[in-house]
Design a protein around this motif. Structure first.
Motif, mmCIF file in Angstrom:
data_model
loop_
_atom_site.group_PDB
_atom_site.id
_atom_site.type_symbol
_atom_site.label_atom_id
_atom_site.label_comp_id
_atom_site.label_asym_id
_atom_site.label_seq_id
_atom_site.Cartn_x
_atom_site.Cartn_y
_atom_site.Cartn_z
ATOM 1 N N GLY A 1 -44.957 -14.611 -49.872
ATOM 2 C CA GLY A 1 -45.746 -13.477 -50.344
ATOM 3 C C GLY A 1 -45.878 -12.428 -49.258
ATOM 4 N N SER A 2 -45.695 -11.156 -49.627
ATOM 5 C CA SER A 2 -45.727 -10.089 -48.620
ATOM 6 C C SER A 2 -46.751 -9.011 -48.952
ATOM 7 C CB SER A 2 -44.343 -9.450 -48.476
ATOM 8 O OG SER A 2 -43.992 -8.734 -49.657
ATOM 9 N N GLY B 1 -50.015 -11.673 -46.322
ATOM 10 C CA GLY B 1 -48.726 -12.167 -45.844
ATOM 11 C C GLY B 1 -48.173 -11.380 -44.672
ATOM 12 N N GLU C 1 -40.341 -13.134 -50.479
ATOM 13 C CA GLU C 1 -41.034 -12.297 -51.448
ATOM 14 C C GLU C 1 -40.314 -12.334 -52.791
ATOM 15 O OE1 GLU C 1 -43.095 -10.230 -53.774
ATOM 16 O OE2 GLU C 1 -43.939 -10.419 -51.756
ATOM 17 N N SER D 1 -37.805 -16.898 -54.238
ATOM 18 C CA SER D 1 -39.012 -17.684 -54.508
ATOM 19 C C SER D 1 -38.866 -19.089 -53.949
ATOM 20 C CB SER D 1 -39.284 -17.762 -56.017
ATOM 21 O OG SER D 1 -38.191 -18.358 -56.694
ATOM 22 N N SER E 1 -48.890 -20.018 -47.672
ATOM 23 C CA SER E 1 -48.907 -19.461 -49.020
ATOM 24 C C SER E 1 -49.841 -18.262 -49.048
ATOM 25 C CB SER E 1 -49.383 -20.515 -50.025
ATOM 26 O OG SER E 1 -49.457 -19.956 -51.323
ATOM 27 N N VAL F 1 -49.876 -15.784 -51.773
ATOM 28 C CA VAL F 1 -49.409 -15.269 -53.067
ATOM 29 C C VAL F 1 -50.544 -14.689 -53.907
ATOM 30 C CG1 VAL F 1 -47.378 -16.754 -53.178
ATOM 31 C CG2 VAL F 1 -49.557 -17.607 -54.050
#
Length: 468
Positions: free
Chosen positions: A178-179, A183, A201, A234, A265, A267
């Motif tokens: 996740g960015s 993240g 991402e 992913s 994580s 996200v």
């Protein structure tokens, strides 16, 4: 044991709502199950900024010769870094304790839930339950790290942001899934201290909520820092492997396996709406958040909700303003306040990401403005052309402004660069006042500053560039 207002949760939404309620003459209490200040002060906004400052200071030492200063071999004391961050958080939490006493707000420690109409049940750490009466109950329980079904946080192989802030030792390698803001901030922190970081991402670009030009610039800068970036990808599964983990990553060209010490994580978040007694009172929810009107009243009279648990941007400053609007609306209805508060314009909420370089934005992206039917004028001013940025050795990034070509309305601003989170407020205030481009150009900006780059970008948009 009766109050005018009880607030469940003491984060930046809850404690601000409580203070405003007390100021307006309500007998007020706050229920908190952990630490005053909530996630923001204790595990979010504030301690992460302390970590990021440490990374920035360390980065300065690596480039001290650029400033004419020779420093010996600088080393990272990871325990001391974490200790400083926790100290900053503790200080801020104590500050909220002081504010509660100053405003004569009762603090009830324990887990709160709706017991019935006008009632809150609080269970303390020993399991003892006490019921309190309140005419108005404000829910401000915030949110937690969201977990994907195939990426469950176990605190060892897969960690969330809380564990990332207090790891017992610095990992040699890390996969960040996740960015978004969380993240990319942790990616910068750990990469700067020497951890090998890979960002995975799902979307086609990092920081996907930002303007596309911002995403491209951050990706270019991060890759230059040695951070590996995988977009359109992913993490499908994570398994322990020796002292680390193996992550199966699905990409557009097939599945690959990455190895690292740990997976972070990042996200997104999930609202804390469970075990609050919502169902018993019939309080409506939608897509995991509490449904409210523009003054944060739920469908049940006397029960309100604010912050990350309601629709809208999950940001501390949004929660604080929602709390104030909510309480002032209550006070107006009870003739304790002179006028009905103005509702929040969610299209004029600034977003800030504190990686390095920082990102700050408000309003329409260029793409969104065009999709909304605007004919736009766009101006970009690079910090490489800024005297202050050159003097500071911080020439990465730019300011991008978007205006409506027909009326000169300021539609949006997007920045990436050093300390840009400190200058986004100019756009917020100007948009609130419905300022046109000409009025901004007629307002003299100080020189040399990074903030004058906003004016410079507007000059570019209207073909009047002086410094470019």
């Amino acid at each position: 044991m009766a109050y005018d207002v009880i607030v469940i949760g003491s984060g930046p939404g809850g404690y601000v709502a409580a203070i405003r309620a007390s100021q307006l003459g309500f007998k007020t209490a706050v229920v908190e199950r952990e630490s005053l200040g909530g996630i923001c002060l204790n595990w979010g906004c504030i301690p992460t900024k302390a970590l990021l400052k440490t990374a920035q200071v360390y980065e300065y030492t690596q480039h001290s010769k650029d400033y004419g200063i020779t420093i010996g071999d600088a080393k990272v004391d990871f325990d001391a870094v974490i200790k400083r961050s926790r100290g900053v958080a503790d200080k801020m939490s104590r500050g909220v304790q002081f504010l509660m006493k100053k405003n004569k707000i009762d603090v009830i420690m324990g887990t709160g839930k709706l017991k019935g109409k006008g009632q809150v049940e609080v269970t303390d750490k020993d399991g003892k339950a006490t019921v309190y009466d309140a005419k108005h109950i404000i829910l401000a329980t915030g949110a937690r790290a969201r977990e994907l079904p195939n990426l469950q946080i176990d605190g060892k192989n897969v960690i969330g942001y809380r564990q990332a802030m207090v790891l017992p030792q610095q990992p040699k390698s890390m996969i960040v899934v996740g960015s978004g803001a969380i993240g990319v901030e942790f990616a910068y922190f750990y990469a700067t201290l020497g951890t090998k970081v890979t960002i995975v991402e799902f979307m086609p670009r990092i920081v996907p909520v930002e303007d596309e030009d911002i995403s491209k610039e951050l990706e270019k800068i991060y890759k230059k820092k040695g951070i590996e970036i995988m977009t359109n990808a992913s993490v499908e599964a994570v398994e322990a492997a020796g002292n680390g983990v193996k992550a199966k990553v699905k990409t557009q060209t097939g599945e690959i396996t990455l190895e690292a010490d740990v997976v972070l994580s990042a996200v997104g978040i999930a609202a804390n709406i469970e075990n609050l007694g919502l169902e018993a009172l019939g309080i409506k929810t939608d897509k995991g958040r509490v449904t409210v009107d523009k003054y944060y009243q739920t469908n049940v009279p006397g029960v309100y909700a604010i912050g990350d648990m309601v629709p809208g941007q999950a940001l501390a400053h949004v929660a604080s303003k929602e709390g104030i609007v909510c309480v002032e609306a209550i006070a107006y209805n009870e003739k304790k306040y002179a006028h009905k508060p103005e509702t929040i314009d969610y299209m004029n909420i600034p977003g800030c990401t504190y990686c390095a370089p920082e990102i700050a934005s408000v309003g329409y992206t260029e793409k969104a403005a065009k999709e909304a039917g605007y004919e736009v004028k766009v101006g970009k001013f690079p910090f490489s052309a800024s005297g202050k940025a050159s003097a500071a050795g911080a020439t990465e990034g730019f300011v991008k402004v978007i205006f409506d070509a027909k009326y000169g309305e300021w539609l949006g601003t997007h920045m990436i660069g050093a300390n840009v989170t400190e200058i986004i407020a100019e756009t917020v205030v100007a948009r609130k006042l419905e300022t046109t481009y000409q009025e901004v150009l007629d307002a003299i900006h100080p020189h040399p500053t990074m903030s004058e780059s906003v004016k410079d970008a507007i000059e570019v948009a209207y073909g009047e560039a002086i410094h470019l």
